[in-house]
Design an enzyme around this catalytic site. Sequence first.
Site, PDB file in Angstrom:
ATOM      1  N   ARG A  43       1.708  -9.429   0.907  1.00 58.63           N
ATOM      2  CA  ARG A  43       2.917  -9.348   1.730  1.00 58.63           C
ATOM      3  C   ARG A  43       4.119  -9.607   0.825  1.00 58.63           C
ATOM      4  NH1 ARG A  43       6.365 -12.564   4.679  1.00 58.63           N
ATOM      5  NH2 ARG A  43       7.124 -11.625   6.613  1.00 58.63           N
ATOM      6  N   SER A 112       0.195  -8.728  14.536  1.00 62.05           N
ATOM      7  CA  SER A 112       0.854 -10.005  14.853  1.00 62.05           C
ATOM      8  C   SER A 112       1.169 -10.048  16.336  1.00 62.05           C
ATOM      9  CB  SER A 112       2.177 -10.131  14.087  1.00 62.05           C
ATOM     10  OG  SER A 112       1.948 -10.120  12.709  1.00 62.05           O
ATOM     11  N   LYS A 141       9.201 -16.344   6.881  1.00 58.09           N
ATOM     12  CA  LYS A 141       9.382 -14.999   7.425  1.00 58.09           C
ATOM     13  C   LYS A 141      10.783 -14.857   8.003  1.00 58.09           C
ATOM     14  CE  LYS A 141       7.147 -11.820  10.635  1.00 58.09           C
ATOM     15  NZ  LYS A 141       5.984 -11.602  11.485  1.00 58.09           N
TER      16      LYS A 141
HETATM   17  N1  3NM Z   1       3.916 -14.210  10.179  1.00 56.63           N
HETATM   18  P1  3NM Z   1       4.275 -20.227   6.175  1.00 56.63           P
HETATM   19  S1  3NM Z   1       4.765 -16.547  10.616  1.00 56.63           S
HETATM   20  C1  3NM Z   1       4.020 -13.964   7.702  1.00 56.63           C
HETATM   21  O1  3NM Z   1       4.208 -15.646  13.425  1.00 56.63           O
HETATM   22  C2  3NM Z   1       4.195 -14.736   8.938  1.00 56.63           C
HETATM   23  O2  3NM Z   1       3.552 -13.662  12.898  1.00 56.63           O
HETATM   24  C3  3NM Z   1       4.172 -15.071  11.167  1.00 56.63           C
HETATM   25  O3  3NM Z   1       4.489 -18.679   6.432  1.00 56.63           O
HETATM   26  C4  3NM Z   1       3.969 -14.770  12.596  1.00 56.63           C
HETATM   27  O4  3NM Z   1       2.795 -20.484   6.156  1.00 56.63           O
HETATM   28  C5  3NM Z   1       4.674 -16.029   9.006  1.00 56.63           C
HETATM   29  O5  3NM Z   1       4.877 -20.474   4.829  1.00 56.63           O
HETATM   30  C6  3NM Z   1       5.066 -16.864   7.835  1.00 56.63           C
HETATM   31  O6  3NM Z   1       4.981 -20.949   7.267  1.00 56.63           O
HETATM   32  C7  3NM Z   1       4.143 -18.020   7.615  1.00 56.63           C
END
Ligand code: 3NM
Length: 215
Positions: A43, A112, A141
């Site tokens: 990603r 998602s 994100k």
């Molecule tokens: N998708 P971290 S939250 C790529 O809710 C991504 O669909 C999400 O990153 C969703 O582990 C997210 O650093 C980022 O919080 C997660």
Amino acid sequence: MPRILPGETDIYAITDAGLSLGRPLEEVVSALMGAGVRILQYREKKLKSGAMLEECRLLRRLTREAGACFIVNDHVDIAMLVQADGVHVGQEDLPVPAVRSLVGPEMIIGLSTHLPEQAREARSLGADYIGVGPIFATNTKEDVVDPVGYEYLDWVARNGDLPFVAIGGIKRHNIAEVARHGARCCSLVSELVGAPDIRTRVEDVRKAMREGMVG
Ligand code: 3NM
């Protein structure tokens, strides 16, 4: 090539060059593979397509050598070109049936989701697994929706009909609680790729997750 889905393994790692403490992608992913991570998603939002393709070729090789499942975020064309095991899309991306018509029946499609309606719809659209999040607030994100907390996770754990991976703000200190709410696979971005010692971090995260699964 392994068709490993969330639920068949505990940790689902996602790359993010901006959070990787300046280390090359190969080093980060080799450490994740060395730690036994069995699903890896590529990603990256800030690269040109040609550069992404090159990186995905590299990751396809590393994941194949490690026997891990390789998923590409958003870019269906790149996933197909490198023969990834799967592609992951969001609610705003190309619709799942359109992706399916491009990639064929074998490729894993992840979607998602942030609401029960989206989870209910996912199977009929043809998704193989869903992301459930963001469980907590996250800076990783952009344009992320508000945290869904445990309410949505609890709903999916009880009513969901697809394999799922919990995501968003998951760390060592809260993963046991996420597991207690029914997650059997968790995705972590900053907590893994941002760790000074990635291998030890994966072990710590796994240990904490197992505590939640028995507790
Ligand atoms: N998708 P971290 S939250 C790529 O809710 C991504 O669909 C999400 O990153 C969703 O582990 C997210 O650093 C980022 O919080 C997660």
